[in-house]
Motif scaffolding. Structure first.
Motif, PDB file in Angstrom:
ATOM      1  N   GLU A 120       0.699  -1.237  -0.189  1.00  0.00           N
ATOM      2  CA  GLU A 120      -0.013  -0.140  -0.002  1.00  0.00           C
ATOM      3  C   GLU A 120       0.924   1.347  -0.103  1.00  0.00           C
ATOM      4  O   GLU A 120       1.948   1.327   0.690  1.00  0.00           O
ATOM      5  CB  GLU A 120      -0.641   0.020   1.417  1.00  0.00           C
ATOM      6  CG  GLU A 120      -1.908   1.008   1.123  1.00  0.00           C
ATOM      7  CD  GLU A 120      -1.408   2.436   1.763  1.00  0.00           C
ATOM      8  OE1 GLU A 120      -1.796   3.437   1.359  1.00  0.00           O
ATOM      9  OE2 GLU A 120      -0.558   2.435   2.931  1.00  0.00           O
ATOM     10  N   LYS A 121       0.623   2.128  -0.800  1.00  0.00           N
ATOM     11  CA  LYS A 121       1.119   3.283  -0.997  1.00  0.00           C
ATOM     12  C   LYS A 121       0.223   4.441  -1.362  1.00  0.00           C
ATOM     13  O   LYS A 121      -0.382   4.172  -2.427  1.00  0.00           O
ATOM     14  CB  LYS A 121       2.487   3.532  -1.745  1.00  0.00           C
ATOM     15  CG  LYS A 121       3.227   4.787  -2.063  1.00  0.00           C
ATOM     16  CD  LYS A 121       4.358   4.411  -3.135  1.00  0.00           C
ATOM     17  CE  LYS A 121       5.156   5.962  -2.867  1.00  0.00           C
ATOM     18  NZ  LYS A 121       6.567   5.790  -3.760  1.00  0.00           N
ATOM     19  N   ASP A 122       0.220   5.560  -0.524  1.00  0.00           N
ATOM     20  CA  ASP A 122      -0.806   6.652  -0.679  1.00  0.00           C
ATOM     21  C   ASP A 122      -2.105   6.167  -1.156  1.00  0.00           C
ATOM     22  O   ASP A 122      -2.982   6.884  -1.899  1.00  0.00           O
ATOM     23  CB  ASP A 122      -0.185   7.453  -2.058  1.00  0.00           C
ATOM     24  CG  ASP A 122       1.180   8.123  -1.834  1.00  0.00           C
ATOM     25  OD1 ASP A 122       1.412   8.380  -0.565  1.00  0.00           O
ATOM     26  OD2 ASP A 122       1.956   8.194  -2.746  1.00  0.00           O
ATOM     27  N   GLY A 123      -2.769   5.345  -0.289  1.00  0.00           N
ATOM     28  CA  GLY A 123      -4.010   4.649  -0.406  1.00  0.00           C
ATOM     29  C   GLY A 123      -4.461   3.840  -1.549  1.00  0.00           C
ATOM     30  O   GLY A 123      -5.463   3.459  -1.891  1.00  0.00           O
ATOM     31  N   VAL A 124      -3.142   3.568  -2.325  1.00  0.00           N
ATOM     32  CA  VAL A 124      -3.346   2.465  -3.332  1.00  0.00           C
ATOM     33  C   VAL A 124      -2.687   1.383  -3.045  1.00  0.00           C
ATOM     34  O   VAL A 124      -1.539   1.099  -2.607  1.00  0.00           O
ATOM     35  CB  VAL A 124      -2.814   3.024  -4.753  1.00  0.00           C
ATOM     36  CG1 VAL A 124      -3.056   2.035  -5.714  1.00  0.00           C
ATOM     37  CG2 VAL A 124      -3.505   4.514  -5.156  1.00  0.00           C
ATOM     38  N   THR A 125      -3.303   0.191  -3.156  1.00  0.00           N
ATOM     39  CA  THR A 125      -2.868  -1.238  -2.743  1.00  0.00           C
ATOM     40  C   THR A 125      -2.389  -1.963  -4.196  1.00  0.00           C
ATOM     41  O   THR A 125      -3.202  -1.926  -4.952  1.00  0.00           O
ATOM     42  CB  THR A 125      -3.908  -2.052  -2.271  1.00  0.00           C
ATOM     43  OG1 THR A 125      -4.059  -1.431  -0.903  1.00  0.00           O
ATOM     44  CG2 THR A 125      -3.298  -3.451  -1.896  1.00  0.00           C
TER      45      THR A 125
END
Length: 70
Positions: free
Chosen positions: A58-63
């Motif tokens: 997960e990074k910046d709300g994106v998985t």
């Protein structure tokens, strides 16, 4: 056992490893099939298991899900 789309067969598998929200490894042990004529279920064990590995990041709300088959 994971059933195939027709419901008559699939894979015998187990969870080899699991880290919540991070990683799942599925160990495939055998193929399972049902004979259309007799209805008998057969299990064909693999000489060595195969693996289906899922890594979740997960990074910046994106998985992002990465799948590796071995």
């Amino acid at each position: 056992m994971f059933k195939g789309p027709d419901g008559d067969g699939g894979m015998l598998a187990e969870i080899a490893e699991s880290k919540l929200y991070e990683y799942v490894s599925i160990r495939h042990l055998a193929e399972v099939a049902r004979d259309e004529k007799t209805g008998k279920v057969t299990e064909t064990r693999f000489p060595e298991p195969s693996y289906e590995n899922y890594t979740l990041e997960e990074k910046d709300g994106v998985t992002t899900v990465t799948v590796v088959m071995t």
